[in-house]
Design an enzyme around this catalytic site. Sequence first.
Site, PDB file in Angstrom:
ATOM      1  N   ASN A  40       0.859  -1.187   0.000  1.00 10.77           N
ATOM      2  CA  ASN A  40       0.000   0.000   0.000  1.00 10.77           C
ATOM      3  C   ASN A  40       0.895   1.236   0.000  1.00 10.77           C
ATOM      4  OD1 ASN A  40      -1.901   1.997   0.429  1.00 10.77           O
ATOM      5  ND2 ASN A  40      -2.370   1.397   2.527  1.00 10.77           N
ATOM      6  N   LYS A  74      -0.016   4.267  -0.237  1.00  8.93           N
ATOM      7  CA  LYS A  74      -0.687   5.411   0.381  1.00  8.93           C
ATOM      8  C   LYS A  74      -0.507   6.654  -0.508  1.00  8.93           C
ATOM      9  CE  LYS A  74      -0.244   3.229   4.866  1.00  8.93           C
ATOM     10  NZ  LYS A  74      -0.057   3.386   6.319  1.00  8.93           N
ATOM     11  N   HIS A  93      -9.473   0.769   5.393  1.00  7.46           N
ATOM     12  CA  HIS A  93      -8.205   1.010   6.091  1.00  7.46           C
ATOM     13  C   HIS A  93      -8.439   1.991   7.231  1.00  7.46           C
ATOM     14  CE1 HIS A  93      -4.051   2.221   6.844  1.00  7.46           C
ATOM     15  NE2 HIS A  93      -3.681   1.141   6.192  1.00  7.46           N
ATOM     16  N   GLU A 120      -6.873   4.433   8.281  1.00 10.04           N
ATOM     17  CA  GLU A 120      -6.660   5.841   7.938  1.00 10.04           C
ATOM     18  C   GLU A 120      -7.887   6.433   7.254  1.00 10.04           C
ATOM     19  OE1 GLU A 120      -1.892   5.009   7.567  1.00 10.04           O
ATOM     20  OE2 GLU A 120      -3.065   5.312   5.748  1.00 10.04           O
ATOM     21  N   GLU A 139      -4.973  -5.114  10.736  1.00 13.12           N
ATOM     22  CA  GLU A 139      -3.984  -4.076  11.007  1.00 13.12           C
ATOM     23  C   GLU A 139      -4.317  -3.377  12.316  1.00 13.12           C
ATOM     24  OE1 GLU A 139      -1.833  -2.400   7.202  1.00 13.12           O
ATOM     25  OE2 GLU A 139      -3.805  -1.516   7.413  1.00 13.12           O
ATOM     26  N   GLY A 154       2.805   2.036  11.043  1.00 18.45           N
ATOM     27  CA  GLY A 154       3.812   3.085  10.903  1.00 18.45           C
ATOM     28  C   GLY A 154       4.487   3.497  12.185  1.00 18.45           C
ATOM     29  N   SER A 203       3.691  -2.268  10.519  1.00 17.65           N
ATOM     30  CA  SER A 203       5.143  -2.273  10.729  1.00 17.65           C
ATOM     31  C   SER A 203       5.789  -3.592  10.309  1.00 17.65           C
ATOM     32  CB  SER A 203       5.476  -1.954  12.192  1.00 17.65           C
ATOM     33  OG  SER A 203       5.028  -0.659  12.535  1.00 17.65           O
TER      34      SER A 203
END
Length: 245
Positions: free
Chosen positions: A8, A10, A92, A94, A162, A168, A207
């Site tokens: 991904n 992003k 996701h 985000e 996730e 991250g 990660s």
Amino acid sequence: MRRLIAGNWKMNGLASSLAEIAALRELTGKAACDIVVCPPFTLIDRAVERAKDSKLAIGAQDCHAQQSGAHTGDVSAEMLANIGARYVILGHSERRLSHGEDDEIVLAKAIAAHRAGLIAILCVGETRHERDEGRAIEVVGGQLRESIPERATSADLVIAYEPVWAIGTGLVPTNEQIEEVHAAIRQILEERLGSDGRSVKILYGGSVKASNAQAIFGLRNVDGALVGGASLKASEFAGIISAAV
């Protein structure tokens, strides 16, 4: 089950980044897993061209629930399929956090993805607060039950777990925590899809890097990975791909 490694990108990548797609082409012929890269919308059609006649699949990072209409700035699943995308990431964290997407919206988008013939990579995961409260399984299970289309099959659905607090941050759940959540996901998939639920790939994301990929892939019910920053460079991504044996 043949593993799936999804990258991904992003909101990263310009035309020069297509060189990474070309580099990944060379890996797919030798890889013992399936590989998909999801670049930003602006690069999808050119990435498809660069990946042509290879085993590398190209996907998208989101889609709109409607086929067309007055939705300025949005892209439909049909548009993605039309330019050669095969996968689309949905739900996701985000998107859930910064765009206010709830399970109802994610479900509508997953239905749209299947309508257009795309494979939906459906993301689920808990926050640090929810994990600390002991609600990880409850939260992930709720997201899963409310977001899977009624007619989903192992041919058009991938689940990506996730944990929000690991994306991250460099933090990774313990092996026991990953296995616990993946086992719960598998149980729900079998409840919803019957025996076909055993064939739905469950990816871990958060990660993931070359140094920890092999250990993660050795866990039960981990069928691959959804990789963020480490997928931006083919040389880094290659280390994760090579671990998926």
